[in-house]
Design a protein around this motif. Structure first.
Motif, mmCIF file in Angstrom:
data_model
loop_
_atom_site.group_PDB
_atom_site.id
_atom_site.type_symbol
_atom_site.label_atom_id
_atom_site.label_comp_id
_atom_site.label_asym_id
_atom_site.label_seq_id
_atom_site.Cartn_x
_atom_site.Cartn_y
_atom_site.Cartn_z
ATOM 1 N N PRO A 298 -5.918 11.964 -10.201
ATOM 2 C CA PRO A 298 -5.927 10.767 -9.301
ATOM 3 C C PRO A 298 -7.202 9.732 -9.272
ATOM 4 C CG PRO A 298 -6.069 12.785 -7.772
ATOM 5 C CD PRO A 298 -5.893 12.944 -9.010
ATOM 6 N N ASP B 155 0.819 -1.247 0.004
ATOM 7 C CA ASP B 155 0.032 0.066 -0.187
ATOM 8 C C ASP B 155 0.930 1.194 0.003
ATOM 9 O OD1 ASP B 155 -2.097 -1.433 0.035
ATOM 10 O OD2 ASP B 155 -2.761 -1.415 2.044
ATOM 11 N N GLN B 156 1.985 1.411 0.800
ATOM 12 C CA GLN B 156 2.836 2.387 0.771
ATOM 13 C C GLN B 156 3.296 2.819 -0.712
ATOM 14 O OE1 GLN B 156 5.404 1.147 3.851
ATOM 15 N NE2 GLN B 156 4.817 2.637 5.394
ATOM 16 N N ALA C 51 4.769 8.366 2.528
ATOM 17 C CA ALA C 51 3.890 7.306 2.642
ATOM 18 C C ALA C 51 4.592 6.414 4.065
ATOM 19 C CB ALA C 51 4.149 6.247 1.671
ATOM 20 N N ALA D 179 0.805 4.109 -2.885
ATOM 21 C CA ALA D 179 0.434 5.426 -2.501
ATOM 22 C C ALA D 179 1.518 6.455 -3.109
ATOM 23 C CB ALA D 179 0.172 5.537 -1.185
ATOM 24 N N ALA D 180 2.819 5.844 -2.905
ATOM 25 C CA ALA D 180 4.094 6.814 -3.246
ATOM 26 C C ALA D 180 4.228 6.859 -4.695
ATOM 27 C CB ALA D 180 5.203 6.104 -2.739
ATOM 28 N N LYS E 289 1.552 6.636 -6.917
ATOM 29 C CA LYS E 289 0.446 7.108 -7.552
ATOM 30 C C LYS E 289 0.763 8.862 -7.060
ATOM 31 C CE LYS E 289 -4.765 7.262 -7.596
ATOM 32 N NZ LYS E 289 -5.728 6.327 -6.793
ATOM 33 N N GLU E 290 1.270 9.328 -6.009
ATOM 34 C CA GLU E 290 1.441 10.727 -5.739
ATOM 35 C C GLU E 290 2.543 11.132 -6.944
ATOM 36 O OE1 GLU E 290 3.246 13.301 -2.307
ATOM 37 O OE2 GLU E 290 2.507 11.410 -1.752
#
Length: 731
Positions: A26, A8-9, A93, A12-13, A15-16
């Motif tokens: 997003p 998940d981290q 993240a 998320a990273a 994607k950011e």
């Protein structure tokens, strides 16, 4: 290995980072990751390494496709640039920074694109991009992982190349309600990105928004280019509507005016003071004001002077000692909720640098290690921002280790350093600072200190008064080497060498004179030293030069006079005596005839008369002292002389009547007296005595109140006082 990282981290990273790199929405971005653990040979050792492969898919308007493809090609050529964006995203993240530092983006392949259209493929609507990014991290050392090309071939894949403006493609869309690409078919609005006249308007396409999203954000600083309206066309899956909804554009302008800088920092190249301005006429969209120092009126190389000023206030204090060496302007920007304005309003900076000039100080304290006197200076050419002047001692002309002396208000251009002000050895300068109501300036104006010392030396005194406890003679001394600022000398008798309990002798002795007379018969009292002080126009010095006193005493001893003249009232013979132990100061012996008197006094005449007389009286209840006091005052009154000219002797005896009763009589008092008066007054005094002798009752009337004043009971006086006789006098 990314220690402590989770899938998940990483998702998320990535994607950011993609949103930041390409401006993706997003809501239309899908990222999946795959983790592979492999063995790598590094430094002759086998180490485990974790490889993450990220696959992303994003749906964007077709007009943006070319700009995105170009941006991807940049990161394909320089994967490290994407690593710079990904690293802070991983830390945000929650991935440990040490593991992030070891991360390397291995490759960033070019994208593949798919055009989404209707069945007839007559109108393109959107493009779907897909790509794979691989990055690796190891706990041993940084290395580049093996290439892993995950690009997918597709029959309908195509290379996009459009002449659309990439800046327009970069305009971001508002957030969409949909979370994946499956729900956006037939929901995307579109328009041609070209100038045209349509529905009565020349127009230019700037972007689109999806169904359910009721806004479209136009970024700040978007060039208006003469357009007057915003048009919104709804669009279906097949076509755009022919008639738009129009909104007339109101270009909001809100700039400050009339900027004022009230410079209160008085040092050159330092700024400090209030900046104020007149707010815009319309402030409903102004959230605040920002003040900068800049190197041009346009705000070049600007530095923000925090904090931001909220709407409703129009003043900001620039802190004192702000470095202003390179700044030429104060610029003020308004800020709305969206952004700060681009073009500021400016004011040229005039650096307020005011200081005093020509500081002078002359030490009028004549003691070593002490100073006192008046500090003078010329005021600044512009005293407007100046409120006070501050005066200090310091170890150098820059104010090192300064010691505060005092403050005066602007308009006063001098300061009195009090006499006896201690001066430390390290203090070499006196410095003056100008100050405003903001603060004291940093750089002073100085003058060198000169501690003036002027004392006499070589004091000499020989006592020529030969009486014990009395002094007299000349005092001499050597004047100071420099007489500058010395106006006079003062000499005193004192109880120690420092001048304790001193008493001044004579008046001030003017400079240029080094001798003074100590009058004869000056009482020595408890004094032990003679001290001499110099005096300036400001004050007498604190520390004197002293001379230890020696009282010269000489008397003749064993005085003898045998009278060889055998006639009564005549004398003749030799008066002899023996010299005392120390006769160094004796130059002659003076011999006098004398008669005893009370106290020390003089008639001031060379010829005197001695008048002798007596009287007797009866009086009970009185003492010798009371009778002597009353008789002296009464005789002085009736004879017209001073009481100190009388010498009186009082004797008394008690008498008792003879008889069976043994009754005691009043006390008898016998009073004898002498009066010494100038010879010319003797006849008059004798006549007054003769008058009193003939009327004893009148003398009793004079004597009675004097007895009462001496303390004798008035009833006793009334019952017992009788003046028996007032004898005639002899001269």
């Amino acid at each position: 290995v990314l220690e402590g990282a989770t899938e998940d981290q990483v998702i998320a990273a990535v994607k950011e980072a993609l949103v930041l790199a390409f401006g993706f929405n997003p809501s239309y971005l899908i990222v999946t990751v795959t983790k592979t653990i492999t063995r790598r040979l590094s430094n002759n050792q086998r180490r485990l390494a974790t490889t993450w492969t990220a696959v992303y898919t994003v749906l964007v308007p077709l007009a943006m496709a070319d700009g995105i493809a170009e941006a991807v090609r940049y990161y394909t050529a320089t994967p490290s640039a994407f690593a710079d964006i990904l690293s802070p995203a991983l830390e945000s993240a929650g991935v440990d920074s040490a593991n992030v530092a070891a991360m390397v983006v291995v490759d960033f392949p070019e994208v593949t694109a798919e055009v989404v259209s209707s069945e007839a493929m007559t109108s393109t609507t959107t493009a779907t991009f897909t790509s794979t990014t691989t990055f690796t991290s190891t706990t041993v050392t940084n290395f580049t992982g093996e290439d892993d090309d995950n690009a997918t071939d597709s029959d309908n894949a195509t290379s996009l190349d459009s002449d659309d403006d990439s800046d327009q493609a970069a305009r971001r869309l508002s957030a969409l309600e949909a979370n994946d690409t499956e729900s956006v078919d037939s929901e995307v609005l579109y328009g041609n990105n070209e100038s045209m006249c349509r529905s009565g308007y020349y127009m230019k396409w700037i972007g689109a928004s999806h169904r359910g999203v009721l806004d479209f954000v136009i970024d700040a600083n978007f060039a208006l280019e003469g357009y007057t309206h915003l048009l919104v066309y709804p669009a279906s899956e097949f076509a755009e509507a022919s008639t738009p909804v129009a909104h007339e554009i109101y270009d909001m302008t809100a700039s400050v005016s009339s900027i004022i800088y009230d410079g209160k920092d008085l040092d050159l190249y330092h700024l400090g003071g209030n900046v104020s301005w007149t707010p815009p006429n319309l402030t409903e969209r102004v959230d605040g004001y920002r003040v900068y120092l800049a190197e041009s009126s346009a705000g070049a190389a600007r530095v923000w002077q925090q904090p931001e000023v909220v709407t409703g206030s129009n003043i900001l204090l620039i802190a004192a000692d702000t470095d202003g060496a390179n700044f030429t302007h104060v610029v003020v920007y308004t800020r709305s909720q969206l952004t700060e304005q681009t073009t500021p309003v400016a004011l040229s900076i005039i650096d307020t640098a005011e200081k005093v000039a020509n500081v002078t100080f002359v030490d009028d304290d004549l003691d070593a290690g002490q100073v006192g006197g008046i500090v003078n200076w010329d005021p600044p050419s512009d005293q407007g921002p100046v409120s006070h002047y501050w005066v200090y001692f310091a170890d150098d002309d820059a104010g090192l280790n300064r010691s505060y002396l005092g403050t005066v208000s602007v308009g006063v251009n001098e300061f009195l350093v009090p006499v006896d002000t201690a001066l430390e050895q390290s203090m070499t300068h006196l410095v003056v600072y100008a100050s405003s109501d903001l603060q004291e300036q940093t750089t002073p104006v100085a003058t060198s200190l000169f501690d003036r010392s002027a004392s006499v030396s070589d004091i000499e005194f020989i006592d020529h008064d030969l009486d014990s406890g009395e002094l007299g003679g000349n005092v001499t001394w050597s004047e100071p080497p420099s007489l500058d600022r010395v106006e006079a000398y003062r000499f005193y008798l004192a109880e120690d060498i420092a001048g304790a309990v001193r008493s001044q002798i004579e008046e001030d002795v003017p400079v240029g004179t080094n001798i003074a007379l100590l009058p004869t018969e000056t009482p020595l009292n408890s004094n032990t030293d003679l001290v001499v002080y110099t005096r300036s126009s400001l004050a007498e010095q604190t520390t004197p030069v002293s001379f230890s006193l020696s009282d010269t005493v000489f008397t003749a001893v064993d005085v003898d006079f045998p009278d060889m003249d055998l006639d009564l009232g005549d004398l003749g013979g030799t008066l002899t005596w023996r010299e005392g132990a120390d006769d160094a100061q004796v130059i002659l012996y003076n011999v006098y005839f004398a008669t005893q008197c009370e106290g020390n006094w003089s008639t001031g005449e060379s010829s005197v008369a001695v008048i002798s007389g007596s009287l007797s009286l009866q009086l009970d209840g009185a003492t010798d002292v009371q009778v002597e006091s009353a008789a002296r005052a009464s005789l002085a009154a009736v004879l017209g002389v001073g009481s100190d000219a009388l010498r009186i002797t009082v004797t008394r005896e008690g008498r008792r009547l003879q008889g069976d009763l043994g009754r005691r009589l009043s006390t008898l008092w016998l009073i004898t007296y002498q009066v010494i008066v100038p010879a010319v007054q003797s006849a008059w005094v004798k006549r007054l005595a003769d008058i009193t002798s003939s009327d004893t009752a009148a003398f009793a009337e004079v004597l009675t109140p004097q007895l009462i004043a001496a303390g004798v009971d008035s009833a006793v006086i009334a019952a017992s006082l009788v003046v028996i006789e007032f004898a005639r006098v002899t001269v």
